[in-house]
Design a protein around this motif. Structure first.
Motif, mmCIF file in Angstrom:
data_model
loop_
_atom_site.group_PDB
_atom_site.id
_atom_site.type_symbol
_atom_site.label_atom_id
_atom_site.label_comp_id
_atom_site.label_asym_id
_atom_site.label_seq_id
_atom_site.Cartn_x
_atom_site.Cartn_y
_atom_site.Cartn_z
ATOM 1 N N GLU A 1 -13.309 -23.747 3.283
ATOM 2 C CA GLU A 1 -12.215 -23.211 4.094
ATOM 3 C C GLU A 1 -11.118 -24.267 4.264
ATOM 4 N N ARG B 1 -9.091 -24.553 1.083
ATOM 5 C CA ARG B 1 -8.226 -23.370 0.932
ATOM 6 C C ARG B 1 -7.022 -23.460 1.873
ATOM 7 N N MET B 2 -7.260 -23.858 3.108
ATOM 8 C CA MET B 2 -6.166 -23.949 4.084
ATOM 9 C C MET B 2 -5.153 -25.024 3.689
ATOM 10 N N ARG B 3 -5.646 -26.099 3.101
ATOM 11 C CA ARG B 3 -4.758 -27.194 2.697
ATOM 12 C C ARG B 3 -3.740 -26.737 1.647
ATOM 13 N N PHE B 4 -4.142 -25.764 0.830
ATOM 14 C CA PHE B 4 -3.260 -25.317 -0.241
ATOM 15 C C PHE B 4 -2.686 -23.922 -0.010
ATOM 16 N N ALA B 5 -2.872 -23.388 1.175
ATOM 17 C CA ALA B 5 -2.323 -22.066 1.492
ATOM 18 C C ALA B 5 -0.798 -22.139 1.421
ATOM 19 N N GLY B 6 -0.223 -21.252 0.652
ATOM 20 C CA GLY B 6 1.239 -21.196 0.545
ATOM 21 C C GLY B 6 1.822 -22.173 -0.459
ATOM 22 N N ARG C 1 2.709 -23.382 -4.076
ATOM 23 C CA ARG C 1 2.855 -22.749 -5.403
ATOM 24 C C ARG C 1 3.394 -23.732 -6.374
#
Length: 99
Positions: A89, A92-97, A99
Motif C-alpha cells: 500500500e 502504491r501511495m508513493r506513486f499515486a498520480g 505519470r
C-alpha cells in the motif's frame, strides 16, 4: 518508447557502498546473497514478502488454447507457474498520480 534508467545489481551495490560504507565487493556480495535467497524461496514454492515494498507471489496457470496473433493459428499454451509482484500500500501511495 522512453529510455528510462534501470536499477541493476551493481547499482544496488553502489548504493550500499555509498550509504552504508560497505566495500564495493562486500556490497555486491550482499546484493547477490539477497537475490539468491529470494530466488531459492520462489523456486521452492514460497512467496516473498518485503515489508513496505511488496510481495512476489507464485501463481499456477492452467494449460489453455492460445492464438498466434499474426497468423491466427491455434496453439496450446502449457500449464506453468509464474511470478507476479503486488506492491505494498505504501509503495502504491508513493506513486499515486505519477505519470
Amino acid at each position: 518508447m522512453e529510455n528510462t534508467p534501470t536499477l541493476t545489481r551493481s547499482g544496488l551495490a553502489d548504493a550500499l557502498h555509498r550509504k552504508v560504507g560497505l566495500s564495493k565487493s562486500d556490497a555486491l556480495h550482499m546484493v547477490e546473497q539477497i537475490l539468491e535467497r529470494m530466488t531459492d524461496a520462489l523456486a521452492s514454492g514460497e512467496n516473498v514478502k518485503i515489508s513496505k515494498f511488496g510481495t512476489f507471489l507464485l501463481n499456477d496457470k492452467d494449460a489453455r488454447v492460445g492464438r498466434n496473433p499474426k497468423t491466427g493459428e491455434e496453439a496450446t499454451v502449457s500449464a506453468r507457474r509464474v511470478v507476479t509482484f503486488r506492491p505494498s500500500e505504501g509503495l502504491r501511495m508513493r506513486f499515486a498520480g505519477v505519470r
